[in-house]
Structures are given as C-alpha cells and as structure tokens.
Design a protein around this motif. Structure first.
Motif, short mmCIF file in Angstrom:
data_model
loop_
_atom_site.label_atom_id
_atom_site.label_comp_id
_atom_site.label_asym_id
_atom_site.label_seq_id
_atom_site.Cartn_x
_atom_site.Cartn_y
_atom_site.Cartn_z
N UNK A 1 -51.70 -7.15 -17.53
CA UNK A 1 -51.16 -8.46 -17.16
C UNK A 1 -52.13 -9.59 -17.55
N UNK A 2 -52.86 -9.35 -18.65
CA UNK A 2 -53.78 -10.37 -19.14
C UNK A 2 -55.10 -10.41 -18.42
N UNK A 3 -55.33 -9.48 -17.50
CA UNK A 3 -56.54 -9.51 -16.68
C UNK A 3 -57.73 -8.80 -17.35
N UNK B 1 -53.36 -14.36 -22.72
CA UNK B 1 -53.75 -13.61 -21.52
C UNK B 1 -53.69 -14.49 -20.28
N UNK B 2 -54.14 -15.73 -20.42
CA UNK B 2 -54.10 -16.66 -19.29
C UNK B 2 -52.67 -16.91 -18.82
N UNK B 3 -51.76 -17.00 -19.77
CA UNK B 3 -50.35 -17.21 -19.42
C UNK B 3 -49.78 -15.98 -18.73
N UNK B 4 -50.11 -14.79 -19.23
CA UNK B 4 -49.64 -13.56 -18.59
C UNK B 4 -50.15 -13.46 -17.16
N UNK B 5 -51.41 -13.78 -16.97
CA UNK B 5 -52.00 -13.70 -15.63
C UNK B 5 -51.35 -14.73 -14.70
N UNK B 6 -51.11 -15.92 -15.24
CA UNK B 6 -50.41 -16.95 -14.47
C UNK B 6 -49.02 -16.46 -14.07
N UNK B 7 -48.29 -15.91 -15.03
CA UNK B 7 -46.94 -15.42 -14.77
C UNK B 7 -46.94 -14.29 -13.75
N UNK B 8 -47.93 -13.41 -13.84
CA UNK B 8 -48.01 -12.29 -12.89
C UNK B 8 -48.25 -12.78 -11.47
#
Length: 249
Positions: free
Chosen positions: A153-155, A188-195
């Motif tokens: 999740x981008x983490x 990755x930052x967007x994925x982490x935000x979305x998660x």
C-alpha cells in the motif's frame, strides 16, 4: 443516488479494480469530491440513460470536484496500472490530473444497454480480455513491482522496491514518469493516502499506514486531498465519494 461496484473476473483482476455505476435518480444536482486513489478510469456518461460521451482519465494527485445533474448516469471501469501497457498500449502521463475524450465507438461503449449491468460487464470483460497482449510479452519485473505496491500500500521506500526487483531507483522513476506522469515516490504517497481513507471513515484520525506522527499524517492527507483527516471523516453531505462508498464494518 444509486451507486454500486462489481469486481472483475479472475483473468482481468491484475488490470481492473472494478466496474462501477452511479445514477443521480434525485431531483437535484449531486456535488462530489473525487480523491486521489492510485487508479485511472474510463467513464461513460449518460443523460436519462441515453449515451453522451466516453472519456479516459489519467492518475490524479489532487482532488477533483464533480457535479452530476438530475437524471444523469455514469458507468466506469477503474483500471490498475498494468492496464496502461497491456490493455491500452500507450502512456497516460499526458493525462495526469486530466482526461481525454474517446471515440463514441470505443469498445462499442455507445451501443450497450447499461440497464442490463451484469450482461454488459460480461460483454465488456470479453472485449477487454481480447485487448490484453496475447503474445504473453509481459514484463514480469514490472508486474512484480505492481504486486508489491498493492501488498505494501505504498508503505515502503523507492529503494525497497529497487532492491527487491534488482532494478535501479532511477530506472523505476524514469519508467513511472514516462508511463504515468509522476515518480514512484509520489505514487506510493498517493497509495498510502488512499489506504488511510478506511481508517478516516471510522474516525481514526491517525492512520496505521506508517506515518511518522499525527502532524505528518495531517500534512500528507491535506497535500493530496486539500482537506484535513477530520474534514474527510465528517464527510458532510457524503461529499467525498471514495469515503462514502467504503462499506461500514
């Protein structure tokens, strides 16, 4: 408002996140904010179930305000990143934070009966399956990268993915900028935000997505959504669509 999602079949799961349908069956405009989530879409627009147009979006790094008029409907196909190369065969970098109009006849989207949703999705799935590279010329290093991005999740850092794939950070970022219009770190930052949206909906205003502290979490969420976690959690008038459609637990 009527909204639903339908998952893709097993063959298309690595390319399609879901099919979705939104119908403004009310008598007033619906105002929504679409938040960055790491996917891109084909969106088919209707006026009282009569076909109007089809657009292809790029990835979004910021919020998008949309207004859906009464008796307007939207049908969407939400794609994962591998679809860029193996379904569309072209970069979506020029479409970052924007969209382009597609031909009315694209995938025969102007001829389907969208009131028969399951049958339509089955037919579209067949068409899209035929678009996928039949020569099996898939770059398994790229597919592994996309799988790792989904799992983490981008983490993780860019160097983490580079080490796992024996692919230099510079090459990965060059690939991301060329094909998607942003760096891997930004994605990755967007994925982490979305998660984090799931946590935010539950009222958890400090997500478990490995942010340094609450200040960093607030800053990153506001950077990509233009709103604080508290504002997203309040979700006044169900304004934030991705948060509104997350199932209640």
């Amino acid at each position: 408002m009527t909204y639903y999602q339908h998952t893709s079949n097993d063959f298309l799961k690595q390319y399609i996140r879901c099919f979705w349908w939104l119908d403004n069956d009310s008598s007033k405009n619906l105002n929504y904010t679409i938040l960055p989530d790491g996917f891109f879409d084909i969106i088919v627009r209707f006026d009282n179930y009569k076909y109007q147009s089809t657009v292809l979006t790029g990835l979004y790094t910021k919020e998008v305000e949309v207004v859906i008029s009464p008796n307007h409907q939207l049908f969407g196909i939400q794609f994962k990143l591998p679809a860029v190369e193996y379904v569309f065969y072209e970069s979506i970098a020029p479409l970052l934070n924007s969209q382009k109009k597609l031909s009315d006849a694209f995938w025969n989207l102007n001829s389907f009966n969208f009131s028969e949703n399951v049958a339509t999705i089955d037919s579209l799935s067949s068409i899209i399956s035929q678009e996928v590279d039949k020569e099996n010329n898939l770059d398994h290093r790229k597919l592994h990268l996309f799988k790792l991005l989904s799992q983490t999740k981008g983490n993780e850092s860019v160097s983490y993915f580079a080490d796992k794939l024996f692919w230099s950070s510079r090459q990965i970022n060059r690939y991301f900028n060329k094909m998607f219009g942003l760096s891997l770190k930004s994605y990755c930052n967007i994925l982490r935000c979305s998660a984090s949206y799931k946590d935010i909906k539950k009222g958890d205003l400090f997500s478990n997505q490995n942010y340094y502290d609450r200040s960093h979490f607030n800053k990153e969420i506001k950077k990509y959504t233009n709103h604080t976690p508290k504002k997203l959690s309040d979700n006044e008038n169900d304004r934030f669509l991705q948060i509104s459609v997350i199932p209640n637990e």
